[in-house]
Scaffold this motif. Structure first.
Motif, PDB file in Angstrom:
ATOM      1  N   ALA A 425       0.813  -1.211   0.000  1.00 48.92           N
ATOM      2  CA  ALA A 425       0.000   0.000   0.000  1.00 48.92           C
ATOM      3  C   ALA A 425       0.849   1.265   0.000  1.00 48.92           C
ATOM      4  O   ALA A 425       0.318   2.373   0.160  1.00 48.92           O
ATOM      5  CB  ALA A 425      -0.944   0.006   1.202  1.00 48.92           C
ATOM      6  N   GLY A 426       2.148   1.110  -0.144  1.00 52.20           N
ATOM      7  CA  GLY A 426       3.025   2.270  -0.157  1.00 52.20           C
ATOM      8  C   GLY A 426       3.040   3.034   1.152  1.00 52.20           C
ATOM      9  O   GLY A 426       3.303   4.237   1.182  1.00 52.20           O
ATOM     10  N   GLY A 427       2.749   2.337   2.254  1.00 51.19           N
ATOM     11  CA  GLY A 427       2.749   2.975   3.562  1.00 51.19           C
ATOM     12  C   GLY A 427       1.458   3.686   3.901  1.00 51.19           C
ATOM     13  O   GLY A 427       1.328   4.255   4.985  1.00 51.19           O
ATOM     14  N   ASN A 428       0.460   3.642   3.009  1.00 52.41           N
ATOM     15  CA  ASN A 428      -0.817   4.338   3.238  1.00 52.41           C
ATOM     16  C   ASN A 428      -1.746   3.432   4.025  1.00 52.41           C
ATOM     17  O   ASN A 428      -2.201   2.388   3.528  1.00 52.41           O
ATOM     18  CB  ASN A 428      -1.450   4.727   1.906  1.00 52.41           C
ATOM     19  N   VAL A 429      -2.052   3.810   5.271  1.00 55.87           N
ATOM     20  CA  VAL A 429      -2.823   2.930   6.143  1.00 55.87           C
ATOM     21  C   VAL A 429      -4.268   2.779   5.678  1.00 55.87           C
ATOM     22  O   VAL A 429      -4.875   1.716   5.818  1.00 55.87           O
ATOM     23  CB  VAL A 429      -2.750   3.430   7.609  1.00 55.87           C
ATOM     24  N   SER A 430      -4.848   3.837   5.098  1.00 50.59           N
ATOM     25  CA  SER A 430      -6.230   3.744   4.610  1.00 50.59           C
ATOM     26  C   SER A 430      -6.326   2.757   3.454  1.00 50.59           C
ATOM     27  O   SER A 430      -7.250   1.933   3.391  1.00 50.59           O
ATOM     28  CB  SER A 430      -6.735   5.123   4.177  1.00 50.59           C
ATOM     29  N   GLN A 431      -5.379   2.839   2.532  1.00 51.03           N
ATOM     30  CA  GLN A 431      -5.352   1.912   1.403  1.00 51.03           C
ATOM     31  C   GLN A 431      -5.119   0.481   1.885  1.00 51.03           C
ATOM     32  O   GLN A 431      -5.730  -0.474   1.389  1.00 51.03           O
ATOM     33  CB  GLN A 431      -4.260   2.325   0.420  1.00 51.03           C
ATOM     34  N   ALA A 432      -4.234   0.338   2.876  1.00 51.32           N
ATOM     35  CA  ALA A 432      -3.951  -0.992   3.423  1.00 51.32           C
ATOM     36  C   ALA A 432      -5.188  -1.586   4.087  1.00 51.32           C
ATOM     37  O   ALA A 432      -5.479  -2.777   3.941  1.00 51.32           O
ATOM     38  CB  ALA A 432      -2.800  -0.906   4.423  1.00 51.32           C
ATOM     39  N   ALA A 433      -5.936  -0.759   4.810  1.00 53.89           N
ATOM     40  CA  ALA A 433      -7.155  -1.239   5.478  1.00 53.89           C
ATOM     41  C   ALA A 433      -8.186  -1.705   4.462  1.00 53.89           C
ATOM     42  O   ALA A 433      -8.857  -2.720   4.652  1.00 53.89           O
ATOM     43  CB  ALA A 433      -7.724  -0.129   6.361  1.00 53.89           C
ATOM     44  N   ARG A 434      -8.307  -0.963   3.352  1.00 53.11           N
ATOM     45  CA  ARG A 434      -9.260  -1.377   2.310  1.00 53.11           C
ATOM     46  C   ARG A 434      -8.837  -2.688   1.675  1.00 53.11           C
ATOM     47  O   ARG A 434      -9.666  -3.568   1.424  1.00 53.11           O
ATOM     48  CB  ARG A 434      -9.378  -0.281   1.249  1.00 53.11           C
ATOM     49  N   ALA A 435      -7.540  -2.839   1.423  1.00 50.79           N
ATOM     50  CA  ALA A 435      -7.057  -4.073   0.804  1.00 50.79           C
ATOM     51  C   ALA A 435      -7.261  -5.276   1.715  1.00 50.79           C
ATOM     52  O   ALA A 435      -7.574  -6.378   1.258  1.00 50.79           O
ATOM     53  CB  ALA A 435      -5.572  -3.925   0.446  1.00 50.79           C
ATOM     54  N   ALA A 436      -7.087  -5.068   3.022  1.00 50.08           N
ATOM     55  CA  ALA A 436      -7.228  -6.169   3.987  1.00 50.08           C
ATOM     56  C   ALA A 436      -8.673  -6.377   4.425  1.00 50.08           C
ATOM     57  O   ALA A 436      -8.951  -7.314   5.181  1.00 50.08           O
ATOM     58  CB  ALA A 436      -6.360  -5.890   5.211  1.00 50.08           C
ATOM     59  N   LYS A 437      -9.584  -5.475   3.951  1.00 47.64           N
ATOM     60  CA  LYS A 437     -10.987  -5.506   4.387  1.00 47.64           C
ATOM     61  C   LYS A 437     -11.060  -5.505   5.920  1.00 47.64           C
ATOM     62  O   LYS A 437     -11.706  -6.332   6.550  1.00 47.64           O
ATOM     63  CB  LYS A 437     -11.720  -6.720   3.812  1.00 47.64           C
ATOM     64  N   MET A 438     -10.341  -4.549   6.481  1.00 45.66           N
ATOM     65  CA  MET A 438     -10.194  -4.452   7.933  1.00 45.66           C
ATOM     66  C   MET A 438     -10.551  -3.044   8.381  1.00 45.66           C
ATOM     67  O   MET A 438     -10.316  -2.073   7.652  1.00 45.66           O
ATOM     68  CB  MET A 438      -8.731  -4.771   8.309  1.00 45.66           C
ATOM     69  N   ASP A 439     -11.145  -2.936   9.563  1.00 41.54           N
ATOM     70  CA  ASP A 439     -11.425  -1.628  10.140  1.00 41.54           C
ATOM     71  C   ASP A 439     -10.115  -0.853  10.316  1.00 41.54           C
ATOM     72  O   ASP A 439      -9.125  -1.386  10.824  1.00 41.54           O
ATOM     73  CB  ASP A 439     -12.127  -1.787  11.490  1.00 41.54           C
ATOM     74  N   ARG A 440     -10.094   0.409   9.877  1.00 43.47           N
ATOM     75  CA  ARG A 440      -8.862   1.198   9.873  1.00 43.47           C
ATOM     76  C   ARG A 440      -8.275   1.352  11.275  1.00 43.47           C
ATOM     77  O   ARG A 440      -7.059   1.237  11.480  1.00 43.47           O
ATOM     78  CB  ARG A 440      -9.138   2.584   9.279  1.00 43.47           C
ATOM     79  N   SER A 441      -9.124   1.615  12.267  1.00 42.17           N
ATOM     80  CA  SER A 441      -8.616   1.805  13.629  1.00 42.17           C
ATOM     81  C   SER A 441      -8.010   0.520  14.174  1.00 42.17           C
ATOM     82  O   SER A 441      -7.019   0.544  14.906  1.00 42.17           O
ATOM     83  CB  SER A 441      -9.736   2.305  14.553  1.00 42.17           C
ATOM     84  N   HIS A 442      -8.609  -0.639  13.806  1.00 41.68           N
ATOM     85  CA  HIS A 442      -8.056  -1.916  14.261  1.00 41.68           C
ATOM     86  C   HIS A 442      -6.700  -2.168  13.600  1.00 41.68           C
ATOM     87  O   HIS A 442      -5.752  -2.643  14.251  1.00 41.68           O
ATOM     88  CB  HIS A 442      -9.019  -3.050  13.922  1.00 41.68           C
ATOM     89  N   LEU A 443      -6.581  -1.822  12.314  1.00 40.53           N
ATOM     90  CA  LEU A 443      -5.308  -1.982  11.622  1.00 40.53           C
ATOM     91  C   LEU A 443      -4.233  -1.093  12.249  1.00 40.53           C
ATOM     92  O   LEU A 443      -3.093  -1.523  12.445  1.00 40.53           O
ATOM     93  CB  LEU A 443      -5.466  -1.637  10.140  1.00 40.53           C
TER      94      LEU A 443
END
Length: 456
Positions: A425-443
């Motif tokens: 995700a290039g270090g982008n936590v929002s993009q990473a959360a979408r890719a993992a289908k995970m709640d952003r705060s939990h990630l």
């Protein structure tokens, strides 16, 4: 907003915006002997702009802010969440953590999830601006003595204060919520509270709320009558009944399904319950202690946990620090586990200086449980065994307990998965959360736990 951070404050924010309060900086630093005094700071928070301007509160090392009445600073601004943020005094500043609020927490134009800021920094939440300051600064002698309490070993100030809190509240019947990451020893704290209450002659009954389906959970908590459902061929006493005048320990309470939250709330309010399929009311004589690795205030904000149940459970909240925040305890814990597992002699002779140094630098996402696994693995396969492959001890004749072995494997998997996820995700936590289908705060919480940094 009535002001902006000064230049020094902005420099801190630039370095420590979202997730930059990770323990990674500690990992790069060799631990030094503690100085002769330890500074303890009490926090003061004041509303400097907004509907509640002038309202202030003074607390200990932690202060929560929100509209719920049980916050240290309760405000009436409708743009603020029930549990909006928490501030904790740290030696390097004040750690401000957003609790999954709706409108976010800002320092200047920067929205933060976790950030360390200096005293005097202006923090905006909704239509309110607050300022955190030192309330009281005092020094107490630092100790190099090892203390043992109810099977827990420590010399860190945070744990010694926790020991004192346990001793102070153990004799009461007050409900207690124990909060801490997985592997920090929440069950040990529950056992200490039970023993210290003079209930050792009565049962301590543990229910893992995350391991049972909703249908089974009701039966395990309240019991059931014969014929209450298919397969109920006999009467079963639930945890509240089996505990009698002892303690019911509800582990992983954050996993409790919504229908069971309502049922549990009713029992705690009335102090009476009925078996599933029964009509006779039974009295609840046990003390209830709950534990979670989640921040239930964030769960309340998101609607996943009932606010009134949280209020009933969290009459007293005990917070266990992660091992990375109490590194001075690592040598004593290693020595304790080594002796427990049959090792003798100086630690350097048993494990080697390089292994001990690596253990001091490691972020320990699995906390004390992971440390014990690492010690056992090193004793089994030799001091040259790499910490990250402690789970290799699974293949040895001396098997680890299932819970410990699972924690070691899961910890390694999580670290590798999250590192690759973040890289993709290039270090982008929002993009990473979408890719993992995970709640952003939990990630974000997982990344912080594993010492991984993200851009935002």
């Amino acid at each position: 907003m009535s002001g902006t951070p000064d230049t020094s404050t902005q420099a801190v924010i630039d370095r420590q915006t979202i997730l930059n309060d990770s323990p990674m900086s500690d990992i790069e630093t060799k631990l030094q002997q503690r100085p002769g005094v330890h500074v303890v700071t009490s926090l003061r928070v004041e509303v400097v702009d907004g509907p509640d301007r002038g309202v202030h509160a003074t607390g200990g090392e932690a202060i929560s802010v929100g509209t719920a009445r049980d916050n240290a600073l309760a405000i009436g601004d409708f743009t603020v969440s029930r549990y909006h943020l928490e501030a904790v005094a740290r030696s390097g500043g004040i750690l401000v953590t957003d609790l999954g609020s709706t409108n976010g927490t800002y320092v200047g134009a920067v929205r933060i999830e976790r950030a360390v800021v200096p005293p005097g920094t202006l923090v905006t939440l909704g239509g309110t601006t607050i300022r955190f300051d030192d309330a009281v600064r005092r020094t107490v002698p630092a100790t190099t003595e090892q203390h043992e309490y109810a099977g827990m070993i420590a010399q860190s100030p945070a744990m010694l204060r926790l020991f004192a809190d346990i001793e102070r509240i153990a004799a009461t019947a007050t409900s207690v919520l124990i909060v801490g990451e997985s592997g920090t020893g929440k069950e040990r704290v529950a056992e200490a509270l039970h023993a210290g209450a003079g209930r050792s002659g009565e049962p301590l009954v543990t229910i893992d709320c995350g391991a049972l389906s909703s249908s089974l959970l009701a039966s395990e908590l309240f019991g059931h009558e014969r014929g209450a459902f298919t397969g109920a061929d006999r009467t079963h006493e639930g945890a509240f009944e089996r505990a009698r005048g002892g303690t019911v320990f509800l582990d992983e309470i954050g996993e409790l399904p919504s229908p069971d939250q309502s049922s549990l709330l009713g029992v705690l309010e009335r102090r009476r319950f009925r078996r599933v399929g029964g009509s006779t009311e039974l009295e609840l004589g046990a003390r209830v202690i709950a534990a979670t690795n989640r921040d239930l205030r964030a769960e309340v904000n998101s609607g996943r946990f009932r606010h009134d149940l949280y209020h009933r459970l969290a009459v007293v909240v005990l917070r266990l620090p992660p091992l990375r925040d109490r590194r001075e305890d690592i040598p004593a814990l290693v020595e304790h586990f080594a002796k427990e597992l049959g090792a003798t002699g100086p630690l350097e002779a048993v494990f080697g200086a390089e292994t001990l140094a690596r253990w001091q630098r490691h972020p320990w996402p699995g906390n004390i449980r992971e440390l014990r696994n690492a010690v056992e693995a090193a004793l089994v396969v030799g001091p040259g065994a790499h910490l990250e492959h402690a789970a290799s001890a699974l293949g040895q004749p001396q098997m680890l307990p299932y819970k410990d072995a699972r924690a070691a494997v899961v910890g390694d998997f999580e670290h590798e998965y999250l590192a690759r996820l973040l890289a993709d995700a290039g270090g982008n936590v929002s993009q990473a959360a979408r890719a993992a289908k995970m709640d952003r705060s939990h990630l974000i919480d997982l990344l912080h736990r594993h010492g991984l940094k993200a851009k935002g």
